[in-house]
Design a protein around this motif. Sequence first.
Motif, PDB file in Angstrom:
ATOM      1  N   VAL A 188       5.144  -0.803   2.498  1.00  0.00           N
ATOM      2  CA  VAL A 188       4.425  -1.223   3.245  1.00  0.00           C
ATOM      3  C   VAL A 188       3.388  -2.141   2.989  1.00  0.00           C
ATOM      4  O   VAL A 188       2.975  -1.982   1.965  1.00  0.00           O
ATOM      5  CB  VAL A 188       3.504   0.070   4.080  1.00  0.00           C
ATOM      6  CG1 VAL A 188       2.453  -0.405   4.903  1.00  0.00           C
ATOM      7  CG2 VAL A 188       4.414   1.327   4.489  1.00  0.00           C
ATOM      8  N   ARG A 202       2.944   7.507   2.027  1.00  0.00           N
ATOM      9  CA  ARG A 202       1.947   7.079   0.888  1.00  0.00           C
ATOM     10  C   ARG A 202       0.783   5.782   1.126  1.00  0.00           C
ATOM     11  O   ARG A 202       0.014   5.877   0.689  1.00  0.00           O
ATOM     12  CB  ARG A 202       2.840   6.704  -0.267  1.00  0.00           C
ATOM     13  CG  ARG A 202       3.545   7.646  -0.713  1.00  0.00           C
ATOM     14  CD  ARG A 202       4.523   7.213  -1.922  1.00  0.00           C
ATOM     15  NE  ARG A 202       5.207   8.287  -2.374  1.00  0.00           N
ATOM     16  CZ  ARG A 202       6.236   8.378  -3.409  1.00  0.00           C
ATOM     17  NH1 ARG A 202       7.004   7.087  -3.464  1.00  0.00           N
ATOM     18  NH2 ARG A 202       6.755   9.440  -3.848  1.00  0.00           N
ATOM     19  N   ALA A 203       1.259   5.280   2.267  1.00  0.00           N
ATOM     20  CA  ALA A 203       0.205   4.304   2.780  1.00  0.00           C
ATOM     21  C   ALA A 203      -0.715   4.928   3.587  1.00  0.00           C
ATOM     22  O   ALA A 203      -1.892   4.199   4.111  1.00  0.00           O
ATOM     23  CB  ALA A 203       0.730   3.190   3.540  1.00  0.00           C
ATOM     24  N   ALA A 241       7.351   5.590   2.274  1.00  0.00           N
ATOM     25  CA  ALA A 241       6.475   4.618   2.129  1.00  0.00           C
ATOM     26  C   ALA A 241       5.334   4.724   3.227  1.00  0.00           C
ATOM     27  O   ALA A 241       4.153   4.384   2.582  1.00  0.00           O
ATOM     28  CB  ALA A 241       6.979   3.230   2.287  1.00  0.00           C
ATOM     29  N   ASN A 249       0.140  -4.613   9.512  1.00  0.00           N
ATOM     30  CA  ASN A 249       0.934  -3.779   8.887  1.00  0.00           C
ATOM     31  C   ASN A 249       2.371  -4.172   9.054  1.00  0.00           C
ATOM     32  O   ASN A 249       2.769  -3.898  10.287  1.00  0.00           O
ATOM     33  CB  ASN A 249       0.727  -2.379   9.423  1.00  0.00           C
ATOM     34  CG  ASN A 249      -0.937  -1.832   9.616  1.00  0.00           C
ATOM     35  OD1 ASN A 249      -1.671  -2.266   8.418  1.00  0.00           O
ATOM     36  ND2 ASN A 249      -1.349  -1.096  10.529  1.00  0.00           N
ATOM     37  N   THR A 292       0.841  -1.093  -0.134  1.00  0.00           N
ATOM     38  CA  THR A 292      -0.014   0.010  -0.097  1.00  0.00           C
ATOM     39  C   THR A 292       0.921   1.269  -0.091  1.00  0.00           C
ATOM     40  O   THR A 292       0.240   2.418  -0.196  1.00  0.00           O
ATOM     41  CB  THR A 292      -0.784   0.173   1.195  1.00  0.00           C
ATOM     42  OG1 THR A 292      -0.291  -0.081   2.453  1.00  0.00           O
ATOM     43  CG2 THR A 292      -1.963  -1.094   1.006  1.00  0.00           C
ATOM     44  N   GLY A 293       2.162   1.173   0.189  1.00  0.00           N
ATOM     45  CA  GLY A 293       2.935   2.298   0.171  1.00  0.00           C
ATOM     46  C   GLY A 293       4.538   1.940  -0.323  1.00  0.00           C
ATOM     47  O   GLY A 293       4.835   0.939   0.189  1.00  0.00           O
ATOM     48  N   GLN A 309       0.150  -4.674   3.854  1.00  0.00           N
ATOM     49  CA  GLN A 309      -1.098  -4.446   4.914  1.00  0.00           C
ATOM     50  C   GLN A 309      -1.957  -5.567   4.367  1.00  0.00           C
ATOM     51  O   GLN A 309      -2.061  -6.021   3.228  1.00  0.00           O
ATOM     52  CB  GLN A 309      -1.752  -3.009   4.473  1.00  0.00           C
ATOM     53  CG  GLN A 309      -0.997  -1.899   5.118  1.00  0.00           C
ATOM     54  CD  GLN A 309      -2.014  -0.767   5.125  1.00  0.00           C
ATOM     55  OE1 GLN A 309      -2.253  -0.105   4.415  1.00  0.00           O
ATOM     56  NE2 GLN A 309      -2.603  -0.502   6.392  1.00  0.00           N
TER      57      GLN A 309
END
Length: 333
Positions: free
Chosen positions: A169, A67-68, A64, A135, A7-8, A171
């Motif tokens: 990241v 961005r997540a 990262a 996470n 996700t990031g 998740q």
Amino acid sequence: MYNACITGLGFYVPDTIVTNHDLEKLMDTNDDWITERSGIKQRRFFTEGKDTVASMGARASEIALQRAGLTAQDIDFIIFATLSPDYYFPGSGVLLQRELPFRNIGALDVRTQCTGFIYALSIADQFIKSGMYQNILVVGSEIQSNILECSTRNRDFAVLFGDGAGAVVVQRAKEGDTSRILSTHLHSEGKYAEDLILEHPSSRIKNRHDPNIIAEGRHLPFMRGNAVFKHAVTRFPEAIMEALDANKLQISDIDMLVPHQANLRISKAVQEKLGLPDEKVYNNIDRYGNTTAATIPIALTELWEMDKLKKGDLVCLAAFGSGFTWASALIRW
Ligand code: UT7
């Protein structure tokens, strides 16, 4: 069972750019040889006092995380892949843990060199699938410019490697979301351990600091370049086909192949074997050289920044390196 998705993404490379022409001044080499044999034009070298493996991982991680849409406090676990840890012990994972305001979470170092990021991603995937964590931060970071010796005796190695860091990241995917890591595939063949090795300082000998080791250059990395090359061009396609077969997918389903950046000729040979067009294979070795565990997250981040990873795309990661180890991952973006 849960699914895991990326996700990031973020990366950090040191400021100092070292071109092939810069290396020409330090050893008997030339831009034509390096470009033709490896595809590399320049690489980054760290700044002592500013960059460490952990700090570069932290800079990549901050991007990262942002961005997540997460903070360090949200992360449940750190997986840190590197062949160039800050210290012999403790690992760089715990040094990253103290660089950012994480909770007192677990931090694991992964030591599989060029496949380190895929191994780390695979571990993250399993922890999320099992429900243990939600996470996870996966980092690849390397300072290799001080492992090399910029001299003629070490020139085969010295021209290939650079410094840098990347982070993602991982998740738990939201229910109903199609984005996920589909599968990961990990391999090793230890009988070739000495074909690509940095042997010293070694716990196998009593006097680890024997001055003869340095005098004889045994503290430098050693590589049987041709042998590594030959194994790589076989193992890359094998690992990619294994991942596709496991998911009942075909080469034509791949939207983007991100191969570990060891040598442009290796990537081109793999691309040719698979019959993939140029726009489906990402290479950035010309700008960074081989940054080992950091190459794949740096490349993935660049692709994401260029908007070349679209939801639903099939992204394939593959790597080969010291160990020997090789690995692949298929991701539905
Ligand atoms: O991520 C880790 C995995 N690493 C890899 O995948 C690396 C795999 N191997 C390779 O990428 C290539 O084998 C190299 C780039 C390391 C070498 O390319 P090569 O085409 O296999 O060259 P070579 O080792 O056969 O050497 C050819 C010649 C030799 O000279 P002679 O014996 O033909 O006179 C070398 O001494 O090139 C010479 N050479 C250099 N010349 C200029 C080796 N290094 C250099 C250099 N500059 N830096």
